[in-house]
Design a protein around this motif. Structure first.
Motif, PDB file in Angstrom:
ATOM      1  N   THR A  91       0.826  -1.206   0.000  1.00 25.57           N
ATOM      2  CA  THR A  91       0.000   0.000   0.000  1.00 25.57           C
ATOM      3  C   THR A  91       0.862   1.259   0.000  1.00 25.57           C
ATOM      4  OG1 THR A  91      -0.195  -0.104   2.410  1.00 25.57           O
ATOM      5  CG2 THR A  91      -1.968  -1.085   1.116  1.00 25.57           C
ATOM      6  N   GLU A  92       2.079   1.176   0.572  1.00 25.77           N
ATOM      7  CA  GLU A  92       2.977   2.331   0.536  1.00 25.77           C
ATOM      8  C   GLU A  92       3.419   2.634  -0.887  1.00 25.77           C
ATOM      9  OE1 GLU A  92       5.215   2.343   4.843  1.00 25.77           O
ATOM     10  OE2 GLU A  92       5.891   0.908   3.334  1.00 25.77           O
ATOM     11  N   VAL A  93       3.702   1.597  -1.660  1.00 23.52           N
ATOM     12  CA  VAL A  93       4.111   1.782  -3.048  1.00 23.52           C
ATOM     13  C   VAL A  93       2.978   2.413  -3.851  1.00 23.52           C
ATOM     14  CG1 VAL A  93       4.854   0.622  -5.160  1.00 23.52           C
ATOM     15  CG2 VAL A  93       5.756  -0.121  -2.966  1.00 23.52           C
ATOM     16  N   LYS A  94       1.770   1.928  -3.653  1.00 27.20           N
ATOM     17  CA  LYS A  94       0.622   2.478  -4.384  1.00 27.20           C
ATOM     18  C   LYS A  94       0.400   3.946  -4.017  1.00 27.20           C
ATOM     19  CE  LYS A  94      -1.846  -1.863  -4.960  1.00 27.20           C
ATOM     20  NZ  LYS A  94      -2.443  -1.863  -6.283  1.00 27.20           N
ATOM     21  N   SER A  95       0.550   4.270  -2.740  1.00 30.15           N
ATOM     22  CA  SER A  95       0.382   5.643  -2.302  1.00 30.15           C
ATOM     23  C   SER A  95       1.494   6.538  -2.849  1.00 30.15           C
ATOM     24  CB  SER A  95       0.358   5.689  -0.776  1.00 30.15           C
ATOM     25  OG  SER A  95      -0.131   6.899  -0.319  1.00 30.15           O
TER      26      SER A  95
ATOM     27  N   ALA B 277      24.523  -1.169  12.090  1.00 33.36           N
ATOM     28  CA  ALA B 277      25.007  -1.339  10.714  1.00 33.36           C
ATOM     29  C   ALA B 277      23.863  -1.430   9.704  1.00 33.36           C
ATOM     30  CB  ALA B 277      25.931  -2.550  10.605  1.00 33.36           C
ATOM     31  N   GLU B 278      22.706  -0.864  10.040  1.00 25.57           N
ATOM     32  CA  GLU B 278      21.579  -0.763   9.119  1.00 25.57           C
ATOM     33  C   GLU B 278      21.134   0.697   9.069  1.00 25.57           C
ATOM     34  OE1 GLU B 278      19.377  -5.054   9.355  1.00 25.57           O
ATOM     35  OE2 GLU B 278      18.738  -3.538  10.777  1.00 25.57           O
ATOM     36  N   LEU B 279      20.560   1.095   7.947  1.00 26.87           N
ATOM     37  CA  LEU B 279      20.171   2.478   7.721  1.00 26.87           C
ATOM     38  C   LEU B 279      18.648   2.590   7.775  1.00 26.87           C
ATOM     39  CD1 LEU B 279      21.491   5.204   6.976  1.00 26.87           C
ATOM     40  CD2 LEU B 279      21.273   4.563   4.600  1.00 26.87           C
ATOM     41  N   PHE B 280      18.138   3.535   8.583  1.00 24.04           N
ATOM     42  CA  PHE B 280      16.697   3.707   8.743  1.00 24.04           C
ATOM     43  C   PHE B 280      16.295   5.148   8.462  1.00 24.04           C
ATOM     44  CE2 PHE B 280      17.655   0.053  11.395  1.00 24.04           C
ATOM     45  CZ  PHE B 280      16.694  -0.841  10.987  1.00 24.04           C
ATOM     46  N   LEU B 281      15.085   5.313   7.910  1.00 18.16           N
ATOM     47  CA  LEU B 281      14.521   6.626   7.609  1.00 18.16           C
ATOM     48  C   LEU B 281      13.378   6.899   8.584  1.00 18.16           C
ATOM     49  CD1 LEU B 281      14.532   9.036   5.618  1.00 18.16           C
ATOM     50  CD2 LEU B 281      12.903   7.778   4.244  1.00 18.16           C
ATOM     51  N   TYR B 282      13.449   8.040   9.266  1.00 19.03           N
ATOM     52  CA  TYR B 282      12.459   8.407  10.270  1.00 19.03           C
ATOM     53  C   TYR B 282      11.614   9.585   9.790  1.00 19.03           C
ATOM     54  CZ  TYR B 282      15.211   5.592  13.494  1.00 19.03           C
ATOM     55  OH  TYR B 282      15.870   4.553  14.092  1.00 19.03           O
ATOM     56  N   ASN B 283      10.368   9.635  10.242  1.00 16.11           N
ATOM     57  CA  ASN B 283       9.439  10.759  10.036  1.00 16.11           C
ATOM     58  C   ASN B 283       9.051  11.028   8.595  1.00 16.11           C
ATOM     59  OD1 ASN B 283       9.265  11.228  12.733  1.00 16.11           O
ATOM     60  ND2 ASN B 283      10.684  12.940  12.747  1.00 16.11           N
ATOM     61  N   MET B 284       9.267  10.104   7.687  1.00 16.46           N
ATOM     62  CA  MET B 284       8.758  10.290   6.327  1.00 16.46           C
ATOM     63  C   MET B 284       7.277   9.911   6.338  1.00 16.46           C
ATOM     64  SD  MET B 284       9.827   8.391   2.851  1.00 16.46           S
ATOM     65  CE  MET B 284       8.812   8.479   1.409  1.00 16.46           C
ATOM     66  N   HIS B 285       6.433  10.822   5.864  1.00 20.39           N
ATOM     67  CA  HIS B 285       5.000  10.572   5.883  1.00 20.39           C
ATOM     68  C   HIS B 285       4.536  10.095   4.515  1.00 20.39           C
ATOM     69  CE1 HIS B 285       0.693  11.431   5.846  1.00 20.39           C
ATOM     70  NE2 HIS B 285       0.754  11.279   7.150  1.00 20.39           N
ATOM     71  N   ILE B 286       3.959   8.897   4.479  1.00 15.88           N
ATOM     72  CA  ILE B 286       3.304   8.373   3.272  1.00 15.88           C
ATOM     73  C   ILE B 286       1.837   8.176   3.644  1.00 15.88           C
ATOM     74  CG2 ILE B 286       3.161   6.502   1.608  1.00 15.88           C
ATOM     75  CD1 ILE B 286       6.109   5.965   2.044  1.00 15.88           C
TER      76      ILE B 286
ATOM     77  N   ARG C 154      -7.914  -2.923   5.641  1.00 16.58           N
ATOM     78  CA  ARG C 154      -7.183  -3.318   6.853  1.00 16.58           C
ATOM     79  C   ARG C 154      -5.699  -3.560   6.598  1.00 16.58           C
ATOM     80  NH1 ARG C 154      -9.731  -9.186   6.694  1.00 16.58           N
ATOM     81  NH2 ARG C 154      -8.007 -10.219   5.631  1.00 16.58           N
ATOM     82  N   PHE C 155      -5.283  -3.641   5.335  1.00 19.43           N
ATOM     83  CA  PHE C 155      -3.878  -3.896   5.021  1.00 19.43           C
ATOM     84  C   PHE C 155      -3.070  -2.607   4.906  1.00 19.43           C
ATOM     85  CE2 PHE C 155      -6.221  -7.479   3.128  1.00 19.43           C
ATOM     86  CZ  PHE C 155      -5.713  -8.476   3.944  1.00 19.43           C
ATOM     87  N   ASN C 156      -3.694  -1.471   5.253  1.00 20.63           N
ATOM     88  CA  ASN C 156      -3.002  -0.194   5.135  1.00 20.63           C
ATOM     89  C   ASN C 156      -1.835  -0.109   6.101  1.00 20.63           C
ATOM     90  OD1 ASN C 156      -3.206   1.952   3.364  1.00 20.63           O
ATOM     91  ND2 ASN C 156      -5.293   2.415   3.997  1.00 20.63           N
ATOM     92  N   HIS C 157      -0.943   0.814   5.830  1.00 21.68           N
ATOM     93  CA  HIS C 157       0.298   0.961   6.599  1.00 21.68           C
ATOM     94  C   HIS C 157       0.194   2.124   7.582  1.00 21.68           C
ATOM     95  CE1 HIS C 157       0.494   3.611   3.104  1.00 21.68           C
ATOM     96  NE2 HIS C 157       1.159   4.437   3.888  1.00 21.68           N
ATOM     97  N   GLU C 158       1.120   2.169   8.524  1.00 26.67           N
ATOM     98  CA  GLU C 158       1.261   3.289   9.452  1.00 26.67           C
ATOM     99  C   GLU C 158       1.921   4.439   8.686  1.00 26.67           C
ATOM    100  OE1 GLU C 158       0.801   5.181  12.979  1.00 26.67           O
ATOM    101  OE2 GLU C 158       0.238   3.096  12.641  1.00 26.67           O
ATOM    102  N   PRO C 159       1.352   5.653   8.652  1.00 25.07           N
ATOM    103  CA  PRO C 159       1.888   6.733   7.811  1.00 25.07           C
ATOM    104  C   PRO C 159       3.327   7.147   8.140  1.00 25.07           C
ATOM    105  CG  PRO C 159      -0.321   7.265   8.519  1.00 25.07           C
ATOM    106  CD  PRO C 159       0.070   6.029   9.248  1.00 25.07           C
ATOM    107  N   LYS C 160       3.710   7.202   9.410  1.00 23.50           N
ATOM    108  CA  LYS C 160       5.038   7.700   9.763  1.00 23.50           C
ATOM    109  C   LYS C 160       5.935   6.608  10.334  1.00 23.50           C
ATOM    110  CE  LYS C 160       4.912  12.576  10.225  1.00 23.50           C
ATOM    111  NZ  LYS C 160       5.565  13.681  10.862  1.00 23.50           N
TER     112      LYS C 160
END
Length: 151
Positions: free
Chosen positions: A31-35, A53-62, A70-76
């Motif tokens: 659903t994130e890809v579609k959005s 040793a892993e890279l994470f992105l925080y606070n990106m809103h989709i 019900r399969f929707n994602h958490e926006p942030k």
């Protein structure tokens, strides 16, 4: 190669001196890809960080996908960025320097249809740096206006 640009972090170039840029893949749900393809994303106030040793992105809103039910994602939610281990460790060393941060500049789909994030290694600007940039931009605009009037 940059294909379709989804969103650009306009404030990043205003608030930071961009030292280097990197391209990273991003792990997304369906659903994130579609959005994202619908152009419903925002990079304001987002940042990246290296952890274990892993890279994470925080606070990106989709935004949630309209037909996602019900399969929707958490926006942030925190999203994992995909880079080679050597590149991540190099970024870890550089981002530990005083005053450097990892800031996403834009999200786009490449020619092969994969979602990518352009990350920047950046140093925060001081208030007087911002004023200098605004003055230079205004002067350039005035010169162009004067040249346009002579033709």
């Amino acid at each position: 190669m940059v294909g379709k640009v989804v969103t650009v972090n306009k404030k990043a170039r205003h608030d930071y001196h961009i030292l280097e840029t990197y391209e990273a893949g991003i792990a997304l749900t369906g659903t994130e890809v579609k959005s994202l393809r619908a152009g419903r994303a925002n990079l304001q106030d987002s940042f990246a960080r290296v952890e274990n040793a892993e890279l994470f992105l925080y606070n990106m809103h989709i935004s949630p996908y309209d037909q996602g039910n019900r399969f929707n994602h958490e926006p942030k939610r925190t999203r994992k960025l995909l880079m080679h281990k050597k590149e991540i460790l190099r970024l870890l060393g550089k981002s530990r320097e005083k005053g450097l941060a990892l800031i996403p500049l834009k999200v786009y789909f490449n020619d092969r249809g994969k979602a990518k994030v352009e990350l920047a290694l950046a140093r925060g600007k001081k208030v007087y740096d911002k004023r200098e940039d605004m003055a230079a931009r205004d002067a350039k605009r005035e010169m162009e206006r004067a040249l346009r009037g002579k033709m």
